[in-house]
Design an enzyme around this catalytic site. Structure first.
Site, short mmCIF file in Angstrom:
data_model
loop_
_atom_site.label_atom_id
_atom_site.label_comp_id
_atom_site.label_asym_id
_atom_site.label_seq_id
_atom_site.Cartn_x
_atom_site.Cartn_y
_atom_site.Cartn_z
N ASP A 42 0.87 -1.18 0.00
CA ASP A 42 0.00 0.00 0.00
C ASP A 42 0.90 1.23 0.00
O ASP A 42 1.94 1.25 0.67
CB ASP A 42 -0.87 -0.02 1.27
CG ASP A 42 -2.08 0.92 1.18
OD1 ASP A 42 -3.21 0.41 1.26
OD2 ASP A 42 -1.89 2.15 1.05
N GLY A 59 -4.77 4.94 2.41
CA GLY A 59 -4.70 3.94 3.47
C GLY A 59 -4.04 4.49 4.74
O GLY A 59 -3.50 5.60 4.76
N TYR A 98 -13.99 6.05 -13.76
CA TYR A 98 -13.70 5.08 -12.70
C TYR A 98 -14.22 3.68 -13.09
O TYR A 98 -13.47 2.70 -13.08
CB TYR A 98 -14.33 5.55 -11.37
CG TYR A 98 -14.40 4.46 -10.34
CD1 TYR A 98 -13.24 3.84 -9.88
CD2 TYR A 98 -15.63 4.03 -9.82
CE1 TYR A 98 -13.30 2.82 -8.95
CE2 TYR A 98 -15.69 3.02 -8.89
CZ TYR A 98 -14.53 2.41 -8.45
OH TYR A 98 -14.60 1.40 -7.54
N ASN A 103 -22.78 -0.81 -2.47
CA ASN A 103 -22.27 0.18 -1.51
C ASN A 103 -21.71 -0.48 -0.25
O ASN A 103 -22.47 -0.84 0.66
CB ASN A 103 -23.38 1.16 -1.15
CG ASN A 103 -23.68 2.10 -2.30
OD1 ASN A 103 -24.10 1.66 -3.37
ND2 ASN A 103 -23.43 3.37 -2.11
N ASP A 130 -25.16 10.42 -10.40
CA ASP A 130 -25.83 9.49 -9.49
C ASP A 130 -27.04 8.85 -10.17
O ASP A 130 -28.01 9.54 -10.49
CB ASP A 130 -26.36 10.23 -8.24
CG ASP A 130 -25.33 10.29 -7.13
OD1 ASP A 130 -24.39 9.48 -7.14
OD2 ASP A 130 -25.49 11.15 -6.24
N1 UDP Z 1 -25.31 11.19 -0.69
C1 UDP Z 1 -25.94 12.32 -0.19
N2 UDP Z 1 -25.21 13.19 0.57
C2 UDP Z 1 -23.89 12.99 0.86
C3 UDP Z 1 -23.25 11.83 0.35
C4 UDP Z 1 -24.00 10.96 -0.43
O1 UDP Z 1 -27.14 12.54 -0.42
O2 UDP Z 1 -23.28 13.83 1.54
C5 UDP Z 1 -26.09 10.23 -1.50
C6 UDP Z 1 -25.53 10.02 -2.91
O3 UDP Z 1 -26.08 10.97 -3.80
C7 UDP Z 1 -25.99 8.59 -3.21
C8 UDP Z 1 -26.02 7.91 -1.84
O4 UDP Z 1 -26.01 8.97 -0.88
O5 UDP Z 1 -27.31 8.61 -3.70
C9 UDP Z 1 -24.80 7.03 -1.59
O6 UDP Z 1 -23.65 7.79 -1.93
P1 UDP Z 1 -22.18 7.30 -1.61
O7 UDP Z 1 -21.24 8.38 -2.05
O8 UDP Z 1 -22.08 6.83 -0.20
O9 UDP Z 1 -22.01 6.01 -2.51
P2 UDP Z 1 -22.18 5.79 -4.10
O10 UDP Z 1 -23.60 5.31 -4.29
O11 UDP Z 1 -21.88 7.07 -4.80
O12 UDP Z 1 -21.19 4.71 -4.39
#
Ligand code: UDP
Length: 325
Positions: A31, A36, A141, A170, A281
């Site tokens: 790493d 990390g 990504y 997630n 999103d």
């Molecule tokens: N989200 C939010 N506010 C935040 C961070 C995330 O509303 O401060 C929402 C984001 O738009 C998504 C969900 O929470 O719909 C999960 O986001 P996260 O970044 O945890 O994971 P992702 O789905 O992007 O991998």
């Protein structure tokens, strides 16, 4: 088995290392400590600090430690960042993975597990999303992970390479000793819990005009320990052939439901404000994990959102400054 874990000081990698060691495996962590934390590395693992960008360092690593399998977590992982800086992903994620794979082939390591992503599915035709879904990466990504999946596919055909690509939805939650500590933090659950800890005033909900039950995005949160167990099962199954799995709980929760559950667990009002949508999103992402359940007998032990958030809350309370104490 001796397993090399790249990114073993990061959130998911460090918890997989912990679970591998508990399962009796020998672990070498590599790493660069970019995201990390030294303190996240299990003390029973051998820890080598270095960068996958340095091909000769990777060769030295494999020469010296002679692992039988590699789990590759080390990666840039932010969708939003990849839209702003695509070369970090299409460049570094890809070339670092290529260095690792070339070195692995050269040193006779032919067992490999890749951290892949739900960001391969930007336009799913069906929900939950199974492995037959058309791959449409949602960002540089996701594309970078897909390129690595394709490299693995061809190495399987040309070099008897056996791999598993695990596409996480997630990842969330914590083990007793290890949790999520990113700088900057962008993930919903740690942000919500930092409000409960008094480190932020409020959480911004990124849009409440999605076509979902309460207008906020639905995600499939999978406990990081269940994710780790899937890696161990996949590792043991590699002798029987390469495989690709989607990994989630099969249940979706909205952003508002996550915040409400965190309020109930923490007893904190966790103020929330509606903000703009975050670009990129999708409205709903839910995994079908039927394939890994059927083929490897994987069964999530912590499928309940409450369990997941509770484990994260315990870890954040015990480590209010993350690993930096
Ligand atoms: N989200 C939010 N506010 C935040 C961070 C995330 O509303 O401060 C929402 C984001 O738009 C998504 C969900 O929470 O719909 C999960 O986001 P996260 O970044 O945890 O994971 P992702 O789905 O992007 O991998």
């Amino acid at each position: 088995m001796k397993v090399l874990v790249t990114g073993g000081a990061g959130y998911i990698g460090s918890i997989v290392v912990e679970q591998l060691i508990q399962a009796g495996e020998t672990v070498v962590v590599f790493d660069n400590l970019y995201q990390g934390h030294r303190a996240a590395v299990h003390p029973a693992a051998t820890f080598v600090v270095g960068s996958l960008a340095d091909r000769s360092a990777v060769d030295d690593l494999l020469n010296e430690h002679r692992p039988q399998a590699i789990m590759h977590f080390a990666s840039h992982t932010l969708v939003g960042e990849s839209m702003e800086n695509p070369f970090r992903y299409l460049g570094e994620n890809v070339t670092n993975g290529l260095n690792l794979l070339q070195s692995a082939v050269q040193h006779g390591v032919r067992r490999f597990i890749l951290s892949s992503t739900a960001n391969l599915f930007d336009e799913p035709a069906r929900m939950p999303i199974d492995e037959a879904e058309t791959i449409v990466p949602g960002s540089p990504y996701g594309e970078s992970k897909y390129i690595l999946e394709r490299m693995l596919y061809w190495l399987d055909r040309t070099h008897d390479f056996r791999y598993a690509a695990l596409r996480y939805f997630n990842a969330a939650g914590a083990s007793a000793e290890r949790g999520e500590d990113h700088h900057p933090e962008t993930h919903l659950i740690p942000i919500v819990l930092s409000v409960a800890l008094g480190k932020r005033d409020k959480v911004i909900i990124f849009g409440d005009d999605y076509p979902t039950r309460d207008g906020t995005c639905v995600r499939d949160y999978i406990h990081v320990i269940d994710l780790a167990q899937a890696h161990i099962l996949a590792l043991r199954a590699l002798n029987r052939g390469s495989r690709v799995y989607n990994l989630g709980n099969g249940q979706g929760f909205t952003v508002k439901e996550v915040i409400q559950t965190a309020r109930e667990i923490s007893g904190h009002p966790i103020p929330a404000e509606i903000g703009l949508r975050r670009p990129g999103d999708p409205d709903v992402l839910i995994a079908s994990s039927d394939r890994i359940r059927g083929e490897l007998g994987w069964e999530p032990q912590h499928a309940d959102l409450r369990d997941i958030i509770e484990s994260a809350w315990k870890w954040h309370q015990a480590h209010p400054h993350g690993y930096e104490e």
